[in-house]
Scaffold this motif. Structure first.
Motif, mmCIF file in Angstrom:
data_model
loop_
_atom_site.group_PDB
_atom_site.id
_atom_site.type_symbol
_atom_site.label_atom_id
_atom_site.label_comp_id
_atom_site.label_asym_id
_atom_site.label_seq_id
_atom_site.Cartn_x
_atom_site.Cartn_y
_atom_site.Cartn_z
ATOM 1 N N PHE A 63 -27.062 80.755 81.440
ATOM 2 C CA PHE A 63 -28.332 80.081 81.157
ATOM 3 C C PHE A 63 -29.410 81.141 80.960
ATOM 4 O O PHE A 63 -29.707 81.935 81.854
ATOM 5 C CB PHE A 63 -28.730 79.166 82.314
ATOM 6 C CG PHE A 63 -30.085 78.521 82.139
ATOM 7 C CD1 PHE A 63 -30.269 77.516 81.212
ATOM 8 C CD2 PHE A 63 -31.167 78.934 82.898
ATOM 9 C CE1 PHE A 63 -31.517 76.930 81.032
ATOM 10 C CE2 PHE A 63 -32.422 78.353 82.735
ATOM 11 C CZ PHE A 63 -32.595 77.352 81.799
ATOM 12 N N ALA A 64 -30.008 81.178 79.766
ATOM 13 C CA ALA A 64 -31.084 82.121 79.464
ATOM 14 C C ALA A 64 -32.412 81.484 79.848
ATOM 15 O O ALA A 64 -32.845 80.516 79.234
ATOM 16 C CB ALA A 64 -31.077 82.478 77.978
ATOM 17 N N ASP A 65 -33.035 82.017 80.884
ATOM 18 C CA ASP A 65 -34.250 81.438 81.458
ATOM 19 C C ASP A 65 -35.485 82.177 80.957
ATOM 20 O O ASP A 65 -35.668 83.353 81.255
ATOM 21 C CB ASP A 65 -34.161 81.514 82.985
ATOM 22 C CG ASP A 65 -35.318 80.828 83.687
ATOM 23 O OD1 ASP A 65 -36.137 80.191 82.990
ATOM 24 O OD2 ASP A 65 -35.406 80.934 84.922
ATOM 25 N N THR A 66 -36.336 81.479 80.221
ATOM 26 C CA THR A 66 -37.582 82.085 79.738
ATOM 27 C C THR A 66 -38.651 82.130 80.820
ATOM 28 O O THR A 66 -39.712 82.708 80.623
ATOM 29 C CB THR A 66 -38.157 81.295 78.547
ATOM 30 O OG1 THR A 66 -38.557 79.989 79.000
ATOM 31 C CG2 THR A 66 -37.119 81.152 77.441
ATOM 32 N N GLY A 67 -38.377 81.477 81.967
ATOM 33 C CA GLY A 67 -39.356 81.437 83.048
ATOM 34 C C GLY A 67 -40.395 80.350 82.884
ATOM 35 O O GLY A 67 -41.270 80.186 83.742
ATOM 36 N N LEU A 83 -30.296 71.886 85.903
ATOM 37 C CA LEU A 83 -29.422 73.050 86.031
ATOM 38 C C LEU A 83 -28.833 73.135 87.434
ATOM 39 O O LEU A 83 -27.635 73.397 87.607
ATOM 40 C CB LEU A 83 -30.195 74.321 85.692
ATOM 41 C CG LEU A 83 -29.423 75.638 85.796
ATOM 42 C CD1 LEU A 83 -28.212 75.639 84.866
ATOM 43 C CD2 LEU A 83 -30.350 76.814 85.485
ATOM 44 N N ASP A 84 -29.671 72.909 88.438
ATOM 45 C CA ASP A 84 -29.183 72.922 89.823
ATOM 46 C C ASP A 84 -28.110 71.850 90.025
ATOM 47 O O ASP A 84 -27.100 72.082 90.710
ATOM 48 C CB ASP A 84 -30.343 72.677 90.791
ATOM 49 C CG ASP A 84 -31.316 73.843 90.857
ATOM 50 O OD1 ASP A 84 -30.932 74.966 90.466
ATOM 51 O OD2 ASP A 84 -32.474 73.627 91.288
ATOM 52 N N LYS A 92 -24.116 72.419 91.015
ATOM 53 C CA LYS A 92 -23.569 71.855 92.242
ATOM 54 C C LYS A 92 -22.469 70.842 91.991
ATOM 55 O O LYS A 92 -21.421 70.867 92.661
ATOM 56 C CB LYS A 92 -24.699 71.200 93.047
ATOM 57 C CG LYS A 92 -24.238 70.551 94.341
ATOM 58 C CD LYS A 92 -25.416 69.913 95.074
ATOM 59 C CE LYS A 92 -24.954 69.231 96.358
ATOM 60 N NZ LYS A 92 -26.096 68.599 97.070
ATOM 61 N N GLU A 93 -22.670 69.938 91.020
ATOM 62 C CA GLU A 93 -21.770 68.802 90.842
ATOM 63 C C GLU A 93 -20.660 69.022 89.818
ATOM 64 O O GLU A 93 -19.633 68.341 89.871
ATOM 65 C CB GLU A 93 -22.578 67.557 90.460
ATOM 66 C CG GLU A 93 -23.608 67.143 91.509
ATOM 67 C CD GLU A 93 -24.389 65.904 91.096
ATOM 68 O OE1 GLU A 93 -24.035 65.296 90.064
ATOM 69 O OE2 GLU A 93 -25.349 65.556 91.804
ATOM 70 N N ILE A 94 -20.859 69.946 88.878
ATOM 71 C CA ILE A 94 -19.874 70.115 87.807
ATOM 72 C C ILE A 94 -19.275 71.520 87.772
ATOM 73 O O ILE A 94 -18.053 71.688 87.821
ATOM 74 C CB ILE A 94 -20.499 69.771 86.436
ATOM 75 C CG1 ILE A 94 -20.847 68.278 86.389
ATOM 76 C CG2 ILE A 94 -19.560 70.136 85.294
ATOM 77 C CD1 ILE A 94 -21.472 67.826 85.091
ATOM 78 N N PRO A 144 -18.641 79.844 87.235
ATOM 79 C CA PRO A 144 -19.948 80.371 87.650
ATOM 80 C C PRO A 144 -20.999 80.191 86.565
ATOM 81 O O PRO A 144 -20.723 80.408 85.380
ATOM 82 C CB PRO A 144 -19.677 81.864 87.881
ATOM 83 C CG PRO A 144 -18.187 81.994 87.936
ATOM 84 C CD PRO A 144 -17.637 80.899 87.071
ATOM 85 N N ILE A 145 -22.191 79.753 86.954
ATOM 86 C CA ILE A 145 -23.330 79.726 86.034
ATOM 87 C C ILE A 145 -24.178 80.961 86.306
ATOM 88 O O ILE A 145 -24.683 81.155 87.410
ATOM 89 C CB ILE A 145 -24.179 78.447 86.211
ATOM 90 C CG1 ILE A 145 -23.383 77.213 85.773
ATOM 91 C CG2 ILE A 145 -25.470 78.553 85.395
ATOM 92 C CD1 ILE A 145 -24.164 75.908 85.882
#
Length: 290
Positions: free
Chosen positions: A18-22, A32-33, A37-39, A46-47
């Motif tokens: 996941f590319a996070d621009t902030g 995303l969380d 957690k669920e998938i 790993p994400i």
């Protein structure tokens, strides 16, 4: 694609990136969380969250080199223009490539042998098959699983709904100038704090990015987030164009019984190799490598 991989419909991916621009909406980080957690975690995928910085903060920092956003410009003579769009490359593609190099064991500037590469899954459906292209580096080889499956955007929506993920938000910077009126309205009407955030940012970039302004490279005009080139809190975002109306009707036809659950998903998102403001196509932000 992550869910399809986790549930055995596609081969198991080694990583999701996941590319996070902030400066994503709160809903994206919550989603995303939940995915993690669920998938992803139960499936052992790993994400990896990667970043080149906070695009909002960088734009307003006179000491920081900034990859410009595509701001709408109104020149002093009344002519209109746009600034260069460099943000996707800097805040999406660059950190993903850096992470892929590290996973391969060849961090920059090491040379990667031509026989070493990742298979990168690109989230383009059959609706946009013409956007499916090869990667621009040899160590990343693009594959398009959704096209291979013959899946359209509607198929993707139905699958997400079957997993209880009908409320999946679109990923894009909160203040992306490519937002349509529907997205601006959604921010204003559902998240007052985020609306105030983008209104404040819009006012702060009136003279362009802070470093260019501080360095004497001043705009000969003014910059805006909205295409109408007026302050965001005064922009005609409640006006629905013919194109938006047609797109909305198509959405309603596509979603059938899922209209209510998916109403917030009408707008476009931003993906590293599929930004709708650029000619070159690309993968979803959850870049899957194997």
């Amino acid at each position: 694609m992550l869910a399809l991989s986790a549930n055995g419909h596609l081969p198991k991916a080694d990583y999701a990136i996941f590319a996070d621009t902030g400066w994503e909406p709160h809903a994206v980080y919550r989603h995303l969380d939940r995915l993690e957690k669920e998938i992803a975690a139960p499936a052992g995928i790993p994400i990896l969250r990667v970043s080149s910085g906070n695009i909002r903060r960088d734009a307003l920092d006179p000491a920081h080199r900034f990859a410009s956003m595509p701001l709408y410009i109104l020149n002093q003579d009344g002519k209109q223009g746009m600034t260069r769009r460099q943000c996707t490359g800097e805040y999406k593609i660059k950190p993903i490539k850096r992470q892929v190099r590290e996973l391969l064991g060849y961090p920059y500037p090491q040379r990667i042998p031509k026989e070493v590469f990742v298979e990168q899954w690109v989230g383009i459906s059959t609706d946009e098959f013409h956007r499916a292209k090869d990667a621009d580096v040899r160590y990343m080889r693009n594959r398009h699983p959704l096209i291979d499956l013959g899946w359209s955007r509607t198929d993707c929506i139905r699958y997400l709904a079957s997993l209880g993920l009908a409320d999946t938000p679109k990923s894009s910077c909160l203040g992306c100038p490519f937002h349509g009126n529907a997205q601006w309205r959604h921010i204003r009407d559902t998240s007052p704090d985020e609306w105030q955030d983008v209104v404040a940012f819009d006012a702060a970039i009136r003279q362009g990015n802070a470093r260019a302004h501080a360095g004497g490279n001043q705009l000969l005009g003014q910059a805006f987030l909205h295409r109408s080139r007026v302050p965001l809190d005064q922009a005609p975002i409640d006006h629905v164009t013919a194109a938006e109306w047609a797109a909305r009707q198509q959405e309603l036809d596509d979603r059938a019984s899922m209209v209510e659950e998916l109403e917030n998903g009408v707008v476009d998102g931003c993906s590293p190799w599929a930004c709708r403001g650029e000619a070159e196509p690309v993968q979803d932000d959850f870049g899957l490598a194997s």
